[in-house]
Write a protein that holds these residues in place. Structure first.
Motif, PDB file in Angstrom:
ATOM      1  N   ASN A 152       0.791  -1.451  -0.081  1.00 20.17           N
ATOM      2  CA  ASN A 152      -0.177  -0.110  -0.044  1.00 20.17           C
ATOM      3  C   ASN A 152       0.828   1.354  -0.020  1.00 20.17           C
ATOM      4  O   ASN A 152       0.523   2.249  -0.477  1.00 20.17           O
ATOM      5  CB  ASN A 152      -0.840  -0.109   1.124  1.00 20.17           C
ATOM      6  CG  ASN A 152      -2.109  -1.192   0.970  1.00 20.17           C
ATOM      7  OD1 ASN A 152      -1.673  -2.116   0.880  1.00 20.17           O
ATOM      8  ND2 ASN A 152      -3.397  -0.616   1.043  1.00 20.17           N
ATOM      9  N   ILE A 155       1.785   1.925  -3.554  1.00 15.50           N
ATOM     10  CA  ILE A 155       0.963   2.180  -4.423  1.00 15.50           C
ATOM     11  C   ILE A 155       0.667   3.748  -4.006  1.00 15.50           C
ATOM     12  O   ILE A 155       0.532   4.526  -4.984  1.00 15.50           O
ATOM     13  CB  ILE A 155      -0.653   1.534  -3.984  1.00 15.50           C
ATOM     14  CG1 ILE A 155      -0.257   0.077  -4.615  1.00 15.50           C
ATOM     15  CG2 ILE A 155      -1.916   2.209  -4.597  1.00 15.50           C
ATOM     16  CD1 ILE A 155      -1.654  -0.714  -4.311  1.00 15.50           C
ATOM     17  N   GLU A 156       0.569   4.335  -2.794  1.00 12.63           N
ATOM     18  CA  GLU A 156       0.452   5.499  -2.330  1.00 12.63           C
ATOM     19  C   GLU A 156       1.640   6.286  -3.352  1.00 12.63           C
ATOM     20  O   GLU A 156       1.348   7.581  -3.903  1.00 12.63           O
ATOM     21  CB  GLU A 156       0.393   5.913  -1.073  1.00 12.63           C
ATOM     22  CG  GLU A 156      -0.672   5.363  -0.408  1.00 12.63           C
ATOM     23  CD  GLU A 156      -0.691   5.667   1.248  1.00 12.63           C
ATOM     24  OE1 GLU A 156       0.453   6.008   1.634  1.00 12.63           O
ATOM     25  OE2 GLU A 156      -1.573   5.224   1.897  1.00 12.63           O
ATOM     26  N   ALA A 158       3.367   5.667  -5.945  1.00  9.10           N
ATOM     27  CA  ALA A 158       3.393   5.547  -7.456  1.00  9.10           C
ATOM     28  C   ALA A 158       2.459   6.590  -7.906  1.00  9.10           C
ATOM     29  O   ALA A 158       2.465   7.179  -8.887  1.00  9.10           O
ATOM     30  CB  ALA A 158       2.938   4.219  -7.772  1.00  9.10           C
ATOM     31  N   MET A 159       1.122   6.852  -7.110  1.00  4.16           N
ATOM     32  CA  MET A 159       0.094   7.546  -7.466  1.00  4.16           C
ATOM     33  C   MET A 159       0.472   9.174  -7.199  1.00  4.16           C
ATOM     34  O   MET A 159      -0.060   9.871  -7.734  1.00  4.16           O
ATOM     35  CB  MET A 159      -1.176   7.360  -6.807  1.00  4.16           C
ATOM     36  CG  MET A 159      -1.633   5.985  -7.138  1.00  4.16           C
ATOM     37  SD  MET A 159      -3.382   5.637  -6.221  1.00  4.16           S
ATOM     38  CE  MET A 159      -4.433   6.280  -7.062  1.00  4.16           C
ATOM     39  N   ILE A 216       2.660  -2.593  -9.738  1.00  2.07           N
ATOM     40  CA  ILE A 216       2.101  -1.333  -9.191  1.00  2.07           C
ATOM     41  C   ILE A 216       1.939  -0.215 -10.169  1.00  2.07           C
ATOM     42  O   ILE A 216       1.189   0.339 -10.501  1.00  2.07           O
ATOM     43  CB  ILE A 216       2.523  -1.005  -7.876  1.00  2.07           C
ATOM     44  CG1 ILE A 216       2.310  -2.212  -6.677  1.00  2.07           C
ATOM     45  CG2 ILE A 216       1.908   0.330  -7.530  1.00  2.07           C
ATOM     46  CD1 ILE A 216       2.709  -1.765  -5.405  1.00  2.07           C
ATOM     47  N   LEU A 217       3.339  -0.139 -10.582  1.00  4.37           N
ATOM     48  CA  LEU A 217       3.422   1.168 -11.742  1.00  4.37           C
ATOM     49  C   LEU A 217       2.590   0.446 -12.936  1.00  4.37           C
ATOM     50  O   LEU A 217       2.114   1.652 -13.626  1.00  4.37           O
ATOM     51  CB  LEU A 217       4.951   0.898 -12.053  1.00  4.37           C
ATOM     52  CG  LEU A 217       5.744   1.429 -10.897  1.00  4.37           C
ATOM     53  CD1 LEU A 217       7.190   1.412 -11.417  1.00  4.37           C
ATOM     54  CD2 LEU A 217       5.652   2.887 -10.469  1.00  4.37           C
ATOM     55  N   CYS A 220      -0.851   1.494 -12.106  1.00  3.67           N
ATOM     56  CA  CYS A 220      -1.163   2.831 -12.165  1.00  3.67           C
ATOM     57  C   CYS A 220      -0.792   3.667 -13.408  1.00  3.67           C
ATOM     58  O   CYS A 220      -0.778   4.964 -13.275  1.00  3.67           O
ATOM     59  CB  CYS A 220      -0.075   3.273 -10.917  1.00  3.67           C
ATOM     60  SG  CYS A 220      -0.514   2.825  -9.207  1.00  3.67           S
ATOM     61  N   ASN A 221      -0.705   2.953 -14.276  1.00  2.12           N
ATOM     62  CA  ASN A 221      -0.451   3.466 -15.459  1.00  2.12           C
ATOM     63  C   ASN A 221       1.005   4.407 -15.465  1.00  2.12           C
ATOM     64  O   ASN A 221       0.916   5.459 -16.264  1.00  2.12           O
ATOM     65  CB  ASN A 221      -1.410   4.230 -16.153  1.00  2.12           C
ATOM     66  CG  ASN A 221      -2.517   3.285 -16.589  1.00  2.12           C
ATOM     67  OD1 ASN A 221      -2.443   2.223 -17.012  1.00  2.12           O
ATOM     68  ND2 ASN A 221      -3.948   3.704 -16.041  1.00  2.12           N
ATOM     69  N   SER A 222       1.690   3.981 -14.879  1.00  2.00           N
ATOM     70  CA  SER A 222       2.999   5.056 -14.623  1.00  2.00           C
ATOM     71  C   SER A 222       4.128   4.491 -15.751  1.00  2.00           C
ATOM     72  O   SER A 222       4.086   3.371 -16.182  1.00  2.00           O
ATOM     73  CB  SER A 222       3.580   4.907 -13.389  1.00  2.00           C
ATOM     74  OG  SER A 222       2.911   5.194 -12.219  1.00  2.00           O
ATOM     75  N   LYS A 266      -5.625  -4.165  -7.638  1.00  2.50           N
ATOM     76  CA  LYS A 266      -6.633  -3.565  -8.434  1.00  2.50           C
ATOM     77  C   LYS A 266      -7.638  -3.016  -7.380  1.00  2.50           C
ATOM     78  O   LYS A 266      -8.192  -1.816  -7.426  1.00  2.50           O
ATOM     79  CB  LYS A 266      -7.462  -4.270  -9.458  1.00  2.50           C
ATOM     80  CG  LYS A 266      -6.567  -4.561 -10.816  1.00  2.50           C
ATOM     81  CD  LYS A 266      -7.578  -5.320 -11.665  1.00  2.50           C
ATOM     82  CE  LYS A 266      -6.853  -5.664 -12.869  1.00  2.50           C
ATOM     83  NZ  LYS A 266      -7.509  -6.563 -13.897  1.00  2.50           N
TER      84      LYS A 266
END
Length: 268
Positions: A152, A155-156, A158-159, A216-217, A220-222, A266
């Motif tokens: 988590n 994820i935070e 990456a966003m 994760i990336l 997140c579409n990174s 997801k």
């Protein structure tokens, strides 16, 4: 079902339960008339325990001893305890019968809790399930301080930016298990048998931190080419290199993990 917590309850999540704001050493438990206790209380995470070993001991072992003292004359017939993969210390394909070698005050405390509960339950004819949870994750996980809940946290990050900070080596391997699967594993033990057992609650699949980050990336579409991953050459104090379990034993109850890592990311 009655919930005990020293923290205020979120009414949205507990509207169907009786809620009591109290410590697990509360005198209320002396007249507890429930059959089963699911013991989730305690400090979570390795890092905090290395900073304050004494507080970790108080929040985990001493709190567990206090709980046992309060329910000594109650009608409780079984305890289901949230233990941790930290009792193993290190290893791949870890089984419940493997050597226990905790490498942090947190892991030492969890193992001491298991042992004390075994002593208490054996001498009071109470069933016990020590549930050794591996890296649990899911929506709304508390990542305060960025020191626990690694998936988590990533994820935070990456966003929020193009920088991912890792507190240890990216080559570490972890066994990630989604919160819903953890709940289902606990429910397999909601029975009144008198057995004293330990169960791994894990996916059985190891993944390197680096691979986890790239997954994760992706979700997140990174742009992976523009993301900077900052890691350390050494792991943090008490943080093991590889901790991956086997779940053969708990599968005998009919349980199996249902949420894949991709699906779990997801959901987060």
């Amino acid at each position: 079902v009655t919930l005990f917590d020293v923290q205020p309850f979120n009414e949205y999540f507990v509207k169907n339960f009786k809620c009591v704001n109290a410590d697990i050493g509360s005198e209320i438990l002396e007249t507890f008339d429930h059959d089963i206790i699911i013991h989730l209380a305690g400090q979570v995470g390795t890092h905090e325990s290395t900073i304050s070993p004494k507080q970790s001991l108080l929040n985990n072992l001493i709190a567990t001893v206090n709980l046992c003292e309060k329910i000594d004359k109650s009608k409780v017939k079984k305890i289901i305890f949230a233990s941790s993969m930290a009792v193993y210390g290190e290893g791949l394909a870890l089984k419940e019968a493997d050597k226990l070698n905790p490498q942090s005050p947190y892991g030492i405390g969890k193992l001491a809790c298991e042992d004390y509960l075994k002593f208490f339950c054996k001498n009071n004819n109470i069933g016990l399930s020590n549930m050794r949870i591996f890296n649990c994750y899911g929506p709304l996980q508390d990542t305060k301080g960025k020191l626990k809940g690694l998936l988590n946290i990533f994820i935070e990050q990456a966003m929020a930016s193009n920088v991912i900070s890792v507190t240890g080596k990216t080559s570490r391997k972890r066994d990630l298990i989604y919160i819903d699967d953890v709940v289902e594993a606990f429910l397999t033990q909601v029975n009144l048998d008198k057995n004293i057992e330990a169960f791994n609650v894990c996916s059985g699949d190891g993944i390197e931190i680096s691979e986890m980050i790239y997954k994760i990336l992706k979700f997140c579409n990174s742009d992976t080419n523009s993301v900077i991953i900052k890691s350390k050459l050494e792991n943090s104090l008490g943080d093991s290199q590889n901790v991956v379990g086997r779940n053969d034993k708990i599968k005998l109850t009919g349980w199996k993990p249902k949420v894949s890592l991709d699906e779990g990311i997801k959901k987060c």
